[in-house]
Write an enzyme that holds these catalytic residues in place. Sequence first.
Site, PDB file in Angstrom:
ATOM      1  N   LYS A  22       0.819  -1.208   0.000  1.00  0.00           N
ATOM      2  CA  LYS A  22       0.000   0.000   0.000  1.00  0.00           C
ATOM      3  C   LYS A  22       0.858   1.266   0.000  1.00  0.00           C
ATOM      4  O   LYS A  22       0.631   2.198  -0.776  1.00  0.00           O
ATOM      5  CB  LYS A  22      -0.929  -0.026   1.217  1.00  0.00           C
ATOM      6  CG  LYS A  22      -1.742   1.243   1.435  1.00  0.00           C
ATOM      7  CD  LYS A  22      -1.253   1.990   2.656  1.00  0.00           C
ATOM      8  CE  LYS A  22      -2.140   3.177   2.963  1.00  0.00           C
ATOM      9  NZ  LYS A  22      -1.519   4.072   3.963  1.00  0.00           N
ATOM     10  N   ASN A  23       1.886   1.297   0.856  1.00  0.00           N
ATOM     11  CA  ASN A  23       2.687   2.513   0.989  1.00  0.00           C
ATOM     12  C   ASN A  23       3.527   2.805  -0.252  1.00  0.00           C
ATOM     13  O   ASN A  23       3.856   3.961  -0.520  1.00  0.00           O
ATOM     14  CB  ASN A  23       3.575   2.422   2.224  1.00  0.00           C
ATOM     15  CG  ASN A  23       2.799   2.540   3.517  1.00  0.00           C
ATOM     16  OD1 ASN A  23       1.723   3.135   3.561  1.00  0.00           O
ATOM     17  ND2 ASN A  23       3.304   1.949   4.588  1.00  0.00           N
ATOM     18  N   CYS A 117      -5.418   8.800   8.251  1.00  0.00           N
ATOM     19  CA  CYS A 117      -5.670   8.409   9.642  1.00  0.00           C
ATOM     20  C   CYS A 117      -5.312   9.539  10.597  1.00  0.00           C
ATOM     21  O   CYS A 117      -4.326  10.251  10.398  1.00  0.00           O
ATOM     22  CB  CYS A 117      -4.848   7.168   9.990  1.00  0.00           C
ATOM     23  SG  CYS A 117      -5.369   5.681   9.116  1.00  0.00           S
ATOM     24  N   ARG A 122       0.980  15.639  11.950  1.00  0.00           N
ATOM     25  CA  ARG A 122       1.878  15.059  10.952  1.00  0.00           C
ATOM     26  C   ARG A 122       2.195  16.156   9.925  1.00  0.00           C
ATOM     27  O   ARG A 122       1.700  16.146   8.808  1.00  0.00           O
ATOM     28  CB  ARG A 122       1.218  13.850  10.284  1.00  0.00           C
ATOM     29  CG  ARG A 122       0.836  12.772  11.262  1.00  0.00           C
ATOM     30  CD  ARG A 122      -0.123  11.766  10.675  1.00  0.00           C
ATOM     31  NE  ARG A 122       0.525  10.772   9.858  1.00  0.00           N
ATOM     32  CZ  ARG A 122      -0.126   9.836   9.170  1.00  0.00           C
ATOM     33  NH1 ARG A 122      -1.449   9.817   9.189  1.00  0.00           N
ATOM     34  NH2 ARG A 122       0.524   8.949   8.449  1.00  0.00           N
ATOM     35  N   ASP A 305       3.790   1.031  11.938  1.00  0.00           N
ATOM     36  CA  ASP A 305       2.577   0.493  11.321  1.00  0.00           C
ATOM     37  C   ASP A 305       2.260  -0.930  11.773  1.00  0.00           C
ATOM     38  O   ASP A 305       1.185  -1.444  11.463  1.00  0.00           O
ATOM     39  CB  ASP A 305       2.695   0.516   9.791  1.00  0.00           C
ATOM     40  CG  ASP A 305       2.359   1.874   9.200  1.00  0.00           C
ATOM     41  OD1 ASP A 305       1.976   2.781   9.958  1.00  0.00           O
ATOM     42  OD2 ASP A 305       2.482   2.044   7.971  1.00  0.00           O
ATOM     43  N   ARG A 397      -8.777   0.834   3.590  1.00  0.00           N
ATOM     44  CA  ARG A 397      -7.811   1.733   2.957  1.00  0.00           C
ATOM     45  C   ARG A 397      -6.516   0.992   2.640  1.00  0.00           C
ATOM     46  O   ARG A 397      -5.786   1.391   1.724  1.00  0.00           O
ATOM     47  CB  ARG A 397      -7.470   2.914   3.872  1.00  0.00           C
ATOM     48  CG  ARG A 397      -8.554   3.974   4.004  1.00  0.00           C
ATOM     49  CD  ARG A 397      -8.026   5.151   4.821  1.00  0.00           C
ATOM     50  NE  ARG A 397      -6.696   5.510   4.376  1.00  0.00           N
ATOM     51  CZ  ARG A 397      -5.633   5.624   5.172  1.00  0.00           C
ATOM     52  NH1 ARG A 397      -5.726   5.390   6.455  1.00  0.00           N
ATOM     53  NH2 ARG A 397      -4.459   5.951   4.683  1.00  0.00           N
TER      54      ARG A 397
END
Length: 428
Positions: A22-23, A117, A122, A305, A397
């Site tokens: 995903k990242n 999220c 951030r 994560d 997601r």
Amino acid sequence: MFKYIINGGKPLSGEVNISGAKNAAVAIVAATILCDEPCILENVPDISDTAICSKILKEMGAEVKYTNKNTMYVDPRNIRNPVVPDELARTMRASSYFLGILLGRFHEAFVAMPGGCDLGDRPIDQHIKAFNALGAKDEIVNGTVHVKADDLIGNQIYFDFITVGGTINAMFASVKSKGLTIIENAAKEPHIVDVANFLNSMGADIRGAGTDVIKVRGVDYLKGITYGIIPDQIEAGTYMVAAAATKGNVLIKNVIPKHLESITANLRKMGVTVEEFDESVRVSADGPLMKTNVKTMPHPGFPTDMQPQLSALLTIADGTSIVTDDIFDNRFRYVGELRKMGADITVKDKVAIIQGVEKLKGAPVKATDLRAGAALIIAGLSADGVTEIGDIYHIERGYECVDEKLVELGADIKRVYIQSKDSIAMGG
């Protein structure tokens, strides 16, 4: 709204294939804008974040087609304006990548402050610092970040702290700049290496990705390619922990075992058996789980994560474990949900003290963010009774077909539609 209903207590057994990372995918799909020709991306995970990325590309003028659910064709040549639609940008953190990408292609970008999220503050100040070093000016107008440069000139960029997003954005902005850019104190995560490999395959000149110094020599043209995205280390780690939590035996396929080393090391400390093969790992557990202490760190340390998932496992380990996560402010928001299931967790600042209990008990809970949702699934799989998880859009997601994959492993989990009280009151 949809929920997951889990009837826990069933050991997971069998094989599971891990999807694309995903990242890496959210960055690489967006980065097709930098290409001067069409691209084909393989192993794209079928998750909501990549769907949003592809929708952004379409609305900006790109041609996007799926040849199957994990293979995407992108022709970005008809994109004319460096503006990301606000309502889409605000739905995910990775929309910040469009700043570096559009700056790299158009020397200008308009992108709303990113969403995603709620993990506390951030900021993108390090991203902006990188753009400024290359010659860009910035301003924020009505919640939209505007960066612009007459020319992007290679320069030295030093990050004040390690930032994954900032490192990737610095590569995006400098890949077509003039001259040499040196990025120091760079992040080293596997998906950073994957993004660099993608750009290099198109003709970029990026060296040192995976180390703390990355050198980018700007090029004028990036050619179209076919590129396969790496497997998702966090999805793999999640299934590894789920296998351990349920006292199961699972072969996790399509992985890069080296990317999983910090996860594997912590599971082994807990008494879990992990066998490594060329492109798979087998995880099994039949004895008691032992306590351990964990501190999240930038790669190659234990990833933030994976912290909620491992913490869920530690709730049923013997003894007291201490988990420290000072990367994000709100990473322990899920603790209240685990307590509803009988977990004994005390949080002080950025440290969680977890006293293991014999068993968790099923309860109605809500996913507070993506990885918290994964932790609740793990808790539900190991618990006695029925666990009902709400707000699963967070989970979807980043996890492709998680319910279907778990069913294949023997879990009793269903994705069901439950009419909300609000919609009932309105006659919906």
